[in-house]
Design a protein around this motif. Structure first.
Motif, mmCIF file in Angstrom:
data_model
loop_
_atom_site.group_PDB
_atom_site.id
_atom_site.type_symbol
_atom_site.label_atom_id
_atom_site.label_comp_id
_atom_site.label_asym_id
_atom_site.label_seq_id
_atom_site.Cartn_x
_atom_site.Cartn_y
_atom_site.Cartn_z
ATOM 1 N N VAL A 56 81.405 121.325 107.749
ATOM 2 C CA VAL A 56 80.959 119.943 107.949
ATOM 3 C C VAL A 56 80.021 119.817 109.144
ATOM 4 C CG1 VAL A 56 83.025 118.951 106.874
ATOM 5 C CG2 VAL A 56 82.946 119.230 109.343
ATOM 6 N N LEU A 57 79.970 120.831 109.967
ATOM 7 C CA LEU A 57 79.072 120.815 111.123
ATOM 8 C C LEU A 57 77.665 121.287 110.784
ATOM 9 C CD1 LEU A 57 81.450 122.195 113.884
ATOM 10 C CD2 LEU A 57 80.738 119.828 113.537
ATOM 11 N N ALA A 58 77.480 121.802 109.565
ATOM 12 C CA ALA A 58 76.159 122.292 109.161
ATOM 13 C C ALA A 58 75.157 121.139 109.161
ATOM 14 C CB ALA A 58 76.239 122.924 107.773
ATOM 15 N N PRO A 59 73.924 121.390 109.592
ATOM 16 C CA PRO A 59 72.914 120.321 109.700
ATOM 17 C C PRO A 59 72.620 119.603 108.380
ATOM 18 C CG PRO A 59 72.128 122.344 110.720
ATOM 19 C CD PRO A 59 73.424 122.667 110.052
ATOM 20 N N ASN A 60 72.755 120.302 107.249
ATOM 21 C CA ASN A 60 72.441 119.690 105.960
ATOM 22 C C ASN A 60 73.648 119.024 105.297
ATOM 23 O OD1 ASN A 60 73.797 122.032 105.450
ATOM 24 N ND2 ASN A 60 72.417 122.761 103.855
ATOM 25 N N ASN A 61 74.774 118.967 105.963
ATOM 26 C CA ASN A 61 75.971 118.387 105.394
ATOM 27 C C ASN A 61 75.890 116.863 105.423
ATOM 28 O OD1 ASN A 61 78.783 117.438 105.089
ATOM 29 N ND2 ASN A 61 79.253 119.615 105.164
ATOM 30 N N VAL A 62 76.327 116.240 104.317
ATOM 31 C CA VAL A 62 76.277 114.771 104.232
ATOM 32 C C VAL A 62 77.364 114.107 105.076
ATOM 33 C CG1 VAL A 62 75.173 114.708 101.978
ATOM 34 C CG2 VAL A 62 77.661 114.793 102.122
ATOM 35 N N ASN A 63 78.426 114.833 105.396
ATOM 36 C CA ASN A 63 79.473 114.297 106.265
ATOM 37 C C ASN A 63 78.983 114.372 107.704
ATOM 38 O OD1 ASN A 63 81.153 114.086 104.051
ATOM 39 N ND2 ASN A 63 82.069 116.086 104.369
ATOM 40 N N ARG A 64 78.413 113.329 108.186
ATOM 41 C CA ARG A 64 77.839 113.308 109.532
ATOM 42 C C ARG A 64 78.937 113.122 110.567
ATOM 43 N NH1 ARG A 64 74.044 116.123 109.747
ATOM 44 N NH2 ARG A 64 73.593 115.245 111.763
ATOM 45 N N ILE A 65 79.825 114.087 110.622
ATOM 46 C CA ILE A 65 80.973 114.012 111.524
ATOM 47 C C ILE A 65 80.548 113.895 112.989
ATOM 48 C CG2 ILE A 65 81.312 116.501 111.845
ATOM 49 C CD1 ILE A 65 84.317 115.948 111.422
ATOM 50 N N GLN A 66 79.379 114.470 113.312
ATOM 51 C CA GLN A 66 78.888 114.416 114.691
ATOM 52 C C GLN A 66 78.526 113.001 115.121
ATOM 53 O OE1 GLN A 66 77.762 116.504 112.293
ATOM 54 N NE2 GLN A 66 77.091 118.450 113.125
ATOM 55 N N GLU A 67 78.327 112.096 114.186
ATOM 56 C CA GLU A 67 77.956 110.720 114.504
ATOM 57 C C GLU A 67 79.161 109.796 114.678
ATOM 58 O OE1 GLU A 67 75.246 109.626 111.406
ATOM 59 O OE2 GLU A 67 73.818 111.184 111.970
ATOM 60 N N GLU A 68 80.361 110.305 114.395
ATOM 61 C CA GLU A 68 81.567 109.497 114.554
ATOM 62 C C GLU A 68 81.880 109.315 116.037
ATOM 63 O OE1 GLU A 68 84.804 111.287 112.453
ATOM 64 O OE2 GLU A 68 83.743 111.264 110.539
ATOM 65 N N PRO A 69 82.404 108.158 116.419
ATOM 66 C CA PRO A 69 82.712 107.934 117.841
ATOM 67 C C PRO A 69 83.813 108.855 118.364
ATOM 68 C CG PRO A 69 83.455 106.076 116.522
ATOM 69 C CD PRO A 69 82.686 106.984 115.601
ATOM 70 N N THR A 70 84.613 109.422 117.478
ATOM 71 C CA THR A 70 85.699 110.300 117.913
ATOM 72 C C THR A 70 85.254 111.756 118.029
ATOM 73 O OG1 THR A 70 86.425 110.526 115.611
ATOM 74 C CG2 THR A 70 87.521 108.852 116.955
ATOM 75 N N PHE A 71 83.995 112.062 117.699
ATOM 76 C CA PHE A 71 83.515 113.443 117.761
ATOM 77 C C PHE A 71 83.595 113.962 119.196
ATOM 78 C CE2 PHE A 71 80.093 116.688 117.965
ATOM 79 C CZ PHE A 71 80.602 117.558 117.012
ATOM 80 N N CYS A 72 84.313 115.032 119.397
ATOM 81 C CA CYS A 72 84.512 115.716 120.691
ATOM 82 C C CYS A 72 85.383 114.932 121.677
ATOM 83 C CB CYS A 72 83.184 116.061 121.358
ATOM 84 S SG CYS A 72 82.256 117.312 120.475
ATOM 85 N N PHE A 73 85.920 113.803 121.266
ATOM 86 C CA PHE A 73 86.680 112.965 122.202
ATOM 87 C C PHE A 73 87.965 113.657 122.652
ATOM 88 C CE2 PHE A 73 89.094 109.319 123.705
ATOM 89 C CZ PHE A 73 88.138 108.637 124.410
ATOM 90 N N LYS A 74 88.722 114.166 121.699
ATOM 91 C CA LYS A 74 89.976 114.837 122.023
ATOM 92 C C LYS A 74 89.706 116.094 122.852
ATOM 93 C CE LYS A 74 93.997 116.041 119.270
ATOM 94 N NZ LYS A 74 94.484 116.070 117.898
ATOM 95 N N ARG A 75 88.669 116.825 122.487
ATOM 96 C CA ARG A 75 88.290 118.021 123.237
ATOM 97 C C ARG A 75 87.980 117.668 124.687
ATOM 98 N NH1 ARG A 75 82.481 120.034 122.681
ATOM 99 N NH2 ARG A 75 82.273 118.207 124.007
ATOM 100 N N ASP A 76 87.245 116.582 124.902
ATOM 101 C CA ASP A 76 86.883 116.197 126.262
ATOM 102 C C ASP A 76 88.089 115.705 127.058
ATOM 103 O OD1 ASP A 76 84.265 117.017 126.032
ATOM 104 O OD2 ASP A 76 83.504 115.035 125.507
ATOM 105 N N LEU A 77 89.066 115.098 126.390
ATOM 106 C CA LEU A 77 90.302 114.728 127.076
ATOM 107 C C LEU A 77 91.014 115.984 127.578
ATOM 108 C CD1 LEU A 77 91.700 111.963 124.683
ATOM 109 C CD2 LEU A 77 90.835 111.611 127.011
ATOM 110 N N ILE A 78 91.103 117.001 126.723
ATOM 111 C CA ILE A 78 91.760 118.246 127.107
ATOM 112 C C ILE A 78 90.954 118.970 128.182
ATOM 113 C CG2 ILE A 78 92.460 120.532 126.268
ATOM 114 C CD1 ILE A 78 93.145 119.037 123.587
#
Length: 198
Positions: free
Chosen positions: A86-108
């Motif tokens: 889902v992280l591939a540039p051509n993937n339709v699931n734009r997970i990187q655009e979600e507000p929660t993207f990397c949020f949990k990682r940054d908390l840790i």
């Protein structure tokens, strides 16, 4: 940096409610504030100042617990995504655009830096049952790239020169392993609690 920490703490509860209800409020300011704090907390210039802010540590652990619980409840936008495609540039699931993207990682990441060589903060995390949450977060998650590595660093920092935390972790009992589609896709399987190539 103190201003960033104050804003983060003030908006912690607000952010969780906004994300959970999918309200029409742009949480970008808050996610960027967390990213700045997490990054700055790894700097010699700011780490000691941020480590002294106990309410920052408590807010961060509280948010991590809430986000982790939402993921367990299969709340959309919070569940771990094992499919790294889902992280591939051509993937339709734009997970990187979600507000929660990397949020949990940054908390840790922030927790890892706040506990670095700080016995008081290390003990606070244990007393808040944060060690268990960090261990549970140690997984592959496309929504939180490199979260697994930050969990490992956080655990290292929590255990360094802290006999009580070391005893606490040693006293934990294994709950078992889970089947992972990612391991299967890579040609591995879990047998007798060990990973082996199929």
């Amino acid at each position: 940096m103190q201003y960033a920490a104050e804003v983060f703490k003030l908006k912690s509860d607000f952010m969780l409610h906004v994300l959970r209800r999918n309200e029409d409020v742009e949480p970008l300011e808050y996610t960027k504030m967390l990213e700045i704090l997490a990054s700055s907390s790894g700097s010699d210039k700011y780490v000691l100042m941020l480590q002294e802010d106990k309410s920052l540590l408590v807010s961060t652990v509280y948010l991590l617990k809430c986000f982790h619980q939402l993921g367990k409840e299969a709340e959309e936008g919070f569940t771990p995504v094992e499919d790294l495609a889902v992280l591939a540039p051509n993937n339709v699931n734009r997970i990187q655009e979600e507000p929660t993207f990397c949020f949990k990682r940054d908390l840790i990441r922030l927790i890892a830096n706040l506990t670095w060589r700080n016995l008081s903060n290390q003990n606070e995390i244990r007393e808040m049952n944060g060690i268990e949450i960090i261990m549970e977060c140690c997984c592959i998650d496309a929504r939180n790239p490199f979260m697994q590595q930050w969990c490992i660093l956080a655990m290292r920092n929590l255990l360094e020169d802290n006999i009580e935390n070391q005893r606490y972790v040693a006293s934990m009992t294994e709950q078992g392993t889970t089947r992972s589609e990612v391991l299967s896709e890579m040609g591995f399987e879990v047998v007798d609690k060990r990973i082996r190539r199929v």
